[in-house]
Design a protein around this motif. Structure first.
Motif, PDB file in Angstrom:
ATOM      1  N   UNK A   1       0.831  -1.199   0.000  1.00  0.00           N
ATOM      2  CA  UNK A   1       0.000   0.000   0.000  1.00  0.00           C
ATOM      3  C   UNK A   1       0.869   1.254   0.000  1.00  0.00           C
ATOM      4  N   UNK A   2       0.285   2.338  -0.428  1.00  0.00           N
ATOM      5  CA  UNK A   2       0.952   3.637  -0.403  1.00  0.00           C
ATOM      6  C   UNK A   2      -0.122   4.696  -0.239  1.00  0.00           C
ATOM      7  N   UNK A   3       0.290   5.878   0.133  1.00  0.00           N
ATOM      8  CA  UNK A   3      -0.640   6.996   0.297  1.00  0.00           C
ATOM      9  C   UNK A   3      -0.547   7.900  -0.931  1.00  0.00           C
ATOM     10  N   UNK A   4      -1.727   8.340  -1.383  1.00  0.00           N
ATOM     11  CA  UNK A   4      -1.777   9.245  -2.532  1.00  0.00           C
ATOM     12  C   UNK A   4      -2.846  10.293  -2.282  1.00  0.00           C
ATOM     13  N   UNK A   5      -2.601  11.472  -2.793  1.00  0.00           N
ATOM     14  CA  UNK A   5      -3.612  12.530  -2.783  1.00  0.00           C
ATOM     15  C   UNK A   5      -4.573  12.236  -3.932  1.00  0.00           C
ATOM     16  N   UNK A   6      -5.853  12.046  -3.624  1.00  0.00           N
ATOM     17  CA  UNK A   6      -6.863  11.731  -4.630  1.00  0.00           C
ATOM     18  C   UNK A   6      -7.939  12.810  -4.564  1.00  0.00           C
ATOM     19  N   UNK A   7      -8.329  13.303  -5.726  1.00  0.00           N
ATOM     20  CA  UNK A   7      -9.372  14.332  -5.773  1.00  0.00           C
ATOM     21  C   UNK A   7     -10.622  13.833  -5.050  1.00  0.00           C
ATOM     22  N   UNK A   8     -11.269  14.748  -4.337  1.00  0.00           N
ATOM     23  CA  UNK A   8     -12.504  14.407  -3.624  1.00  0.00           C
ATOM     24  C   UNK A   8     -13.599  14.061  -4.634  1.00  0.00           C
ATOM     25  N   UNK A   9     -14.543  13.195  -4.230  1.00  0.00           N
ATOM     26  CA  UNK A   9     -15.631  12.825  -5.152  1.00  0.00           C
ATOM     27  C   UNK A   9     -16.356  14.029  -5.760  1.00  0.00           C
ATOM     28  N   UNK A  10     -16.582  15.079  -4.998  1.00  0.00           N
ATOM     29  CA  UNK A  10     -17.276  16.253  -5.540  1.00  0.00           C
ATOM     30  C   UNK A  10     -16.468  16.885  -6.681  1.00  0.00           C
ATOM     31  N   UNK A  11     -15.141  16.908  -6.554  1.00  0.00           N
ATOM     32  CA  UNK A  11     -14.292  17.448  -7.622  1.00  0.00           C
ATOM     33  C   UNK A  11     -14.341  16.528  -8.837  1.00  0.00           C
ATOM     34  N   UNK A  12     -14.252  15.209  -8.600  1.00  0.00           N
ATOM     35  CA  UNK A  12     -14.269  14.242  -9.700  1.00  0.00           C
ATOM     36  C   UNK A  12     -15.572  14.329 -10.488  1.00  0.00           C
ATOM     37  N   UNK A  13     -16.688  14.441  -9.786  1.00  0.00           N
ATOM     38  CA  UNK A  13     -17.987  14.538 -10.458  1.00  0.00           C
ATOM     39  C   UNK A  13     -18.062  15.818 -11.287  1.00  0.00           C
ATOM     40  N   UNK A  14     -17.653  16.923 -10.706  1.00  0.00           N
ATOM     41  CA  UNK A  14     -17.691  18.200 -11.432  1.00  0.00           C
ATOM     42  C   UNK A  14     -16.790  18.144 -12.670  1.00  0.00           C
ATOM     43  N   UNK A  15     -15.605  17.578 -12.517  1.00  0.00           N
ATOM     44  CA  UNK A  15     -14.672  17.494 -13.642  1.00  0.00           C
ATOM     45  C   UNK A  15     -15.228  16.608 -14.755  1.00  0.00           C
ATOM     46  N   UNK A  16     -15.841  15.490 -14.383  1.00  0.00           N
ATOM     47  CA  UNK A  16     -16.403  14.598 -15.395  1.00  0.00           C
ATOM     48  C   UNK A  16     -17.583  15.259 -16.104  1.00  0.00           C
ATOM     49  N   UNK A  17     -18.395  16.021 -15.394  1.00  0.00           N
ATOM     50  CA  UNK A  17     -19.503  16.733 -16.033  1.00  0.00           C
ATOM     51  C   UNK A  17     -18.976  17.768 -17.026  1.00  0.00           C
ATOM     52  N   UNK A  18     -17.926  18.476 -16.648  1.00  0.00           N
ATOM     53  CA  UNK A  18     -17.320  19.453 -17.566  1.00  0.00           C
ATOM     54  C   UNK A  18     -16.801  18.754 -18.813  1.00  0.00           C
ATOM     55  N   UNK A  19     -16.225  17.560 -18.647  1.00  0.00           N
ATOM     56  CA  UNK A  19     -15.669  16.833 -19.788  1.00  0.00           C
ATOM     57  C   UNK A  19     -16.719  16.360 -20.779  1.00  0.00           C
ATOM     58  N   UNK A  20     -17.972  16.334 -20.398  1.00  0.00           N
ATOM     59  CA  UNK A  20     -19.013  15.926 -21.342  1.00  0.00           C
ATOM     60  C   UNK A  20     -19.438  17.080 -22.239  1.00  0.00           C
TER      61      UNK A  20
END
Length: 164
Positions: free
Chosen positions: A124-143
Motif C-alpha cells: 500500500x501507499x498513500x496518494x492525494x486523490x481528488x474528492x468525489x465532488x471534484x471528480x464529479x464536477x470534472x467529469x460533467x465538464x468533460x461531457x
C-alpha cells in the motif's frame, strides 16, 4: 478481471506510487484525478483504458525522470501546451498514458483532495486523490463540447466520460 486491464491497472498504480513518493520528497503537491481516480477508488474497477490524470505543481518532465531507466518515458504531442503535459510510460510492453494538469485545482486555501490508502501488488501507499465532488464536477465538464480537452463531439469519448 480482464488480464490486460489488470496489467495496465497495476502498472498505473505502481507509477502513481512512485510519483506520489517523489513529489512528497520534493515538497510538491501531486493529486490523482480523472476517470482513473474514479476507477481506482472503486472496489471493482470496470474500465479498460487506464491512464494517470494528475495535477502537479512542479516541473512534470523533471518529476518523470525518476521513472527511468525502469520505464521508457516520452512526451506525447499536445495542442494545449499551456494547460497540460502529456507523456507515456512503457515497461514490458505495458503502456500507461500520463496526463499532467498545470493549473490549480481550486482557489488558494481550498483542499479538493484527500489522502487515500492505495494498493498495488507490492503493498500500500498513500496518494492525494481528488474528492468525489471534484471528480464529479470534472467529469460533467468533460461531457461538454468546448470544455477542457474536448473540441468536438465524439460519441465514444462522451460514453467513456459518462461511464466514469
Amino acid at each position: 478481471m480482464n488480464p490486460e486491464f489488470e496489467k495496465r491497472h497495476n502498472q498505473a498504480l505502481r507509477l502513481l506510487s512512485i510519483l506520489s513518493k517523489q513529489a512528497e520528497e520534493r515538497h510538491q503537491l501531486l493529486v490523482f484525478l480523472g476517470g482513473s481516480a474514479v476507477q481506482a477508488i472503486l472496489k471493482h474497477p470496470h474500465r479498460l483504458s487506464i491512464d494517470l490524470d494528475l495535477s502537479y505543481a512542479g516541473d512534470a518532465g523533471e518529476l518523470l525522470e525518476i521513472l527511468q531507466p525502469e520505464y521508457h518515458v516520452e512526451p506525447r504531442p499536445t495542442r494545449q501546451t499551456n494547460l497540460f503535459d502529456f507523456y507515456k510510460a512503457t515497461k514490458q510492453g505495458v503502456l500507461v498514458k500520463i496526463d499532467i494538469a498545470r493549473f490549480p485545482l481550486a482557489a488558494e486555501g481550498e483542499t479538493p483532495y484527500e489522502v487515500k490508502d492505495m494498493k498495488t501488488n507490492e503493498g500500500t501507499f498513500k496518494a492525494n486523490v481528488a474528492k468525489p465532488s471534484y471528480l464529479i464536477a470534472a467529469k460533467l465538464v468533460n461531457t461538454a463540447v468546448g470544455a477542457t480537452g474536448r473540441k468536438e463531439f465524439d460519441p465514444l469519448a462522451f460514453l467513456k466520460d459518462v461511464s466514469d
